[in-house]
Design a protein around this motif. Structure first.
Motif, PDB file in Angstrom:
ATOM      1  N   TRP A 295       0.930  -1.129  -0.435  1.00  0.00           N
ATOM      2  CA  TRP A 295       0.060   0.114  -0.411  1.00  0.00           C
ATOM      3  C   TRP A 295       1.057   1.123  -0.033  1.00  0.00           C
ATOM      4  N   ASP A 296       0.534   1.630  -1.168  1.00  0.00           N
ATOM      5  CA  ASP A 296       1.440   3.287  -1.154  1.00  0.00           C
ATOM      6  C   ASP A 296       0.430   4.130  -0.154  1.00  0.00           C
ATOM      7  N   ASP A 297       0.515   5.026   1.002  1.00  0.00           N
ATOM      8  CA  ASP A 297       0.062   5.689   1.371  1.00  0.00           C
ATOM      9  C   ASP A 297       0.278   6.921   0.933  1.00  0.00           C
ATOM     10  N   GLU A 298       0.920   7.822   0.296  1.00  0.00           N
ATOM     11  CA  GLU A 298       0.807   8.775  -0.128  1.00  0.00           C
ATOM     12  C   GLU A 298       0.415   8.901  -1.677  1.00  0.00           C
ATOM     13  N   LYS A 299       0.680   7.897  -2.014  1.00  0.00           N
ATOM     14  CA  LYS A 299      -0.247   8.057  -3.519  1.00  0.00           C
ATOM     15  C   LYS A 299      -1.823   7.598  -3.299  1.00  0.00           C
TER      16      LYS A 299
ATOM     17  N   ALA B 103     -10.393  -5.214   2.037  1.00  0.00           N
ATOM     18  CA  ALA B 103     -10.240  -3.952   3.041  1.00  0.00           C
ATOM     19  C   ALA B 103     -10.098  -2.780   2.409  1.00  0.00           C
ATOM     20  N   TYR B 104      -8.396  -2.858   2.050  1.00  0.00           N
ATOM     21  CA  TYR B 104      -8.508  -1.525   0.831  1.00  0.00           C
ATOM     22  C   TYR B 104      -9.377  -1.201  -0.410  1.00  0.00           C
ATOM     23  N   GLY B 105      -9.499  -2.443  -0.888  1.00  0.00           N
ATOM     24  CA  GLY B 105     -10.554  -1.763  -2.073  1.00  0.00           C
ATOM     25  C   GLY B 105     -11.883  -1.131  -1.823  1.00  0.00           C
ATOM     26  N   ILE B 106     -12.027  -1.943  -0.828  1.00  0.00           N
ATOM     27  CA  ILE B 106     -13.468  -0.910  -0.630  1.00  0.00           C
ATOM     28  C   ILE B 106     -13.060   0.790  -0.545  1.00  0.00           C
TER      29      ILE B 106
ATOM     30  N   LYS C 112      -5.743  -0.281   6.644  1.00  0.00           N
ATOM     31  CA  LYS C 112      -4.262  -0.280   7.427  1.00  0.00           C
ATOM     32  C   LYS C 112      -3.672  -1.045   8.826  1.00  0.00           C
ATOM     33  N   ASN C 113      -4.490  -0.743   9.135  1.00  0.00           N
ATOM     34  CA  ASN C 113      -5.148  -2.082  10.542  1.00  0.00           C
ATOM     35  C   ASN C 113      -4.248  -3.169  10.348  1.00  0.00           C
ATOM     36  N   ILE C 114      -5.912  -3.542   9.501  1.00  0.00           N
ATOM     37  CA  ILE C 114      -5.889  -4.663   9.099  1.00  0.00           C
ATOM     38  C   ILE C 114      -4.456  -5.734   8.502  1.00  0.00           C
ATOM     39  N   HIS C 115      -4.361  -4.193   7.662  1.00  0.00           N
ATOM     40  CA  HIS C 115      -3.093  -4.965   7.019  1.00  0.00           C
ATOM     41  C   HIS C 115      -1.942  -5.436   8.301  1.00  0.00           C
ATOM     42  N   LYS C 116      -1.505  -4.539   8.800  1.00  0.00           N
ATOM     43  CA  LYS C 116      -0.466  -5.001  10.045  1.00  0.00           C
ATOM     44  C   LYS C 116      -0.738  -6.217  11.199  1.00  0.00           C
ATOM     45  N   GLU C 117      -1.925  -5.851  11.111  1.00  0.00           N
ATOM     46  CA  GLU C 117      -2.228  -7.030  12.248  1.00  0.00           C
ATOM     47  C   GLU C 117      -2.305  -8.250  11.377  1.00  0.00           C
ATOM     48  N   ASP C 118      -2.733  -8.642  10.421  1.00  0.00           N
ATOM     49  CA  ASP C 118      -2.366  -9.408   9.789  1.00  0.00           C
ATOM     50  C   ASP C 118      -0.254 -10.175   9.432  1.00  0.00           C
ATOM     51  N   ILE C 119       0.148  -8.819   9.722  1.00  0.00           N
ATOM     52  CA  ILE C 119       1.932  -9.382  10.134  1.00  0.00           C
ATOM     53  C   ILE C 119       1.545 -10.106  11.449  1.00  0.00           C
ATOM     54  N   ASP C 120       1.412  -9.460  11.951  1.00  0.00           N
ATOM     55  CA  ASP C 120       1.560  -9.691  13.689  1.00  0.00           C
ATOM     56  C   ASP C 120       1.148 -11.443  13.905  1.00  0.00           C
ATOM     57  N   ILE C 121      -0.128 -11.372  13.695  1.00  0.00           N
ATOM     58  CA  ILE C 121      -1.112 -12.235  13.392  1.00  0.00           C
ATOM     59  C   ILE C 121       0.068 -13.763  12.867  1.00  0.00           C
ATOM     60  N   CYS C 122      -0.189 -13.712  11.819  1.00  0.00           N
ATOM     61  CA  CYS C 122       1.058 -14.794  10.788  1.00  0.00           C
ATOM     62  C   CYS C 122       1.965 -15.119  11.646  1.00  0.00           C
ATOM     63  N   ARG C 123       3.146 -13.826  12.551  1.00  0.00           N
ATOM     64  CA  ARG C 123       4.543 -13.661  13.116  1.00  0.00           C
ATOM     65  C   ARG C 123       4.056 -14.638  14.491  1.00  0.00           C
ATOM     66  N   LYS C 124       2.764 -14.965  15.153  1.00  0.00           N
ATOM     67  CA  LYS C 124       2.156 -15.027  16.245  1.00  0.00           C
ATOM     68  C   LYS C 124       2.015 -16.567  16.065  1.00  0.00           C
ATOM     69  N   ILE C 125       1.310 -16.465  14.823  1.00  0.00           N
ATOM     70  CA  ILE C 125       1.117 -18.418  14.791  1.00  0.00           C
ATOM     71  C   ILE C 125       2.132 -19.220  14.639  1.00  0.00           C
TER      72      ILE C 125
ATOM     73  N   SER D 256       0.090 -10.785   4.551  1.00  0.00           N
ATOM     74  CA  SER D 256       1.114  -9.638   4.091  1.00  0.00           C
ATOM     75  C   SER D 256       2.261 -10.382   4.368  1.00  0.00           C
ATOM     76  N   LYS D 257       2.908 -10.825   5.128  1.00  0.00           N
ATOM     77  CA  LYS D 257       4.220 -11.101   5.611  1.00  0.00           C
ATOM     78  C   LYS D 257       3.828 -13.151   5.950  1.00  0.00           C
ATOM     79  N   TYR D 258       5.235 -13.702   6.202  1.00  0.00           N
ATOM     80  CA  TYR D 258       5.282 -15.170   7.010  1.00  0.00           C
ATOM     81  C   TYR D 258       4.385 -16.161   6.304  1.00  0.00           C
ATOM     82  N   GLY D 259       3.510 -15.806   6.172  1.00  0.00           N
ATOM     83  CA  GLY D 259       2.055 -16.827   5.649  1.00  0.00           C
ATOM     84  C   GLY D 259       1.420 -17.088   7.281  1.00  0.00           C
ATOM     85  N   THR D 260       1.438 -18.070   7.215  1.00  0.00           N
ATOM     86  CA  THR D 260       0.322 -19.340   8.977  1.00  0.00           C
ATOM     87  C   THR D 260       1.198 -20.452   8.483  1.00  0.00           C
ATOM     88  N   ALA D 261       0.789 -21.642   7.410  1.00  0.00           N
ATOM     89  CA  ALA D 261       1.524 -22.395   7.279  1.00  0.00           C
ATOM     90  C   ALA D 261       3.442 -22.255   7.795  1.00  0.00           C
TER      91      ALA D 261
END
Ligand code: MRU
Length: 347
Positions: free
Chosen positions: A9-13, A59-62, A129-142, A168-173
């Motif tokens: 996600w490019d926040d500026e553009k 989420a970004y799409g909407i 942006k929160n949903i995006h960031k949370e996804d990274i944190d969730i994956c790392r914890k999994i 968004s990062k790490y994946g789950t499995a």
């Protein structure tokens, strides 16, 4: 080698870039979305795929779909937003992360009622942006939780791509595989090719190989042999929707892998972000299963591998019954049977 990121996600553009997963592993190309047009198709045609990545994209799409709606009346704005959510939500039926993310966006709008619509739009951008960031944190914890179930040197079988490319990062499995690498462990990963879309060979093998993780690709019908040879200590797969009783929808073929794992007494772990748990769906039979185009099977890369017009059945997902699952590993902890009770307790 640089890591492959499914979406940025490019926040500026205010632009969303999606890595076009249809042409991997041969070509790395990002498609840029400046408004909501094309988001439905990107999900349906699988430019972006994998339950969490679909949710973040929606989420970004909407946000991209409503940012240019110049309507000061909340009800009028909200009705437009709801319609656009319904449209994006109809792109793929099985992964519950899609409706989960869209509902979160709708709820954010509802709780902001009374504010000027422009401010609501800013809050919606922040929520995506929160949903995006949370996804990274969730994956790392999994990944951290799954790692407690593994040992250095273990052989892991995975099916489809529940990897960084599906999130968004790490994946789950794949999260424990990346974390094991950080720790200096050597896990041996067997990646099922995953007919018919080949997410295992085109995506999982690609991202793990680029990360320097020991990965071996096998065709789906080789899993039994590899297990019988003692090469697999655990099966780890992702999920698209977990019903209240623990029945789990994931890529077609996962059910078969679970039967094999049970036969060979190999633990079967589901890597599960809590947004993939759907307590409103009582059991596996209630999960909508997407059926995709026949050509995915008969003419995958423009070459006919079956007679034209042959009858085809192409369910894209199957349901692994909860009896075949050893544990569901979430960012909040590891859930063991009885799933009905323990899933409720963790949410
Ligand atoms: O059809 P796909 O490629 O979207 O299916 C993906 C899967 O089945 C994944 O295993 C699941 O979405 C989990 S991704 C972390």
């Amino acid at each position: 080698m640089s890591e492959l990121i499914s979406l940025t996600w490019d926040d500026e553009k205010e632009e969303l870039s999606l890595l076009d997963q249809r042409i991997l592993p041969n070509t790395i190309n990002y498609i840029v979305y400046k408004n909501g047009d094309g988001i439905y198709d990107a999900i349906k045609d699988m430019v972006v795929r994998g339950a969490p990545a679909i949710g973040v994209t929606a989420a970004y799409g909407i946000y991209l779909s409503i940012k240019d709606v110049y309507e000061n009346n909340f009800e009028a704005f909200f009705n437009i937003m709801k319609e656009k959510c319904q449209y994006i939500n109809s792109s793929r039926p099985t992964a519950v992360n899609l409706s989960w993310a869209l509902n979160r966006m709708l709820n954010k709008a509802i709780e902001s009622k009374g504010m000027p619509v422009n401010e609501i739009k800013s809050l919606l951008k922040a929520e995506a942006k929160n949903i995006h960031k949370e996804d990274i944190d969730i994956c790392r914890k999994i990944g951290e939780n799954l790692l407690t179930l593994l040992n250095d040197g273990d052989g892991i079988l995975t099916h489809c791509n529940a990897g960084q490319l599906a999130t968004s990062k790490y994946g789950t499995a794949t999260a424990p595989m990346y974390l094991a690498k950080e720790k200096g462990w050597n896990l041996r990963v067997y990646s099922d090719e995953t007919r018919p879309r080949l997410q295992g060979s085109t995506l999982t093998a690609l991202e793990l190989q680029r990360a320097g993780i020991d990965v071996t690709t096998i065709t789906d019908n080789m899993a039994a042999v590899v297990m019988s040879q003692g090469k697999i200590n655990a099966v780890i797969v992702g999920c698209d929707r977990i019903a209240a009783n623990g029945d789990t929808a994931n890529k077609i073929g996962t059910f078969g892998v679970s039967i094999l794992a049970k036969y060979f007494k190999i633990p079967m772990y589901i890597a599960a972000p809590t947004p993939s748990i759907d307590l409103n769906t009582p059991c596996g039979e209630d999960i909508p299963i997407e059926e995709r185009d026949a050509k995915e099977i008969t003419c995958r890369f423009g070459v006919w591998t079956a007679p034209k017009n042959v009858k085809v059945y192409n369910p894209s997902f199957d349901v692994t019954p909860h009896e075949n699952i050893t544990a569901i590993v979430t960012e909040k902890g590891i859930i063991y049977p009885p799933f009905e009770e323990n899933l409720r307790n963790i949410l």
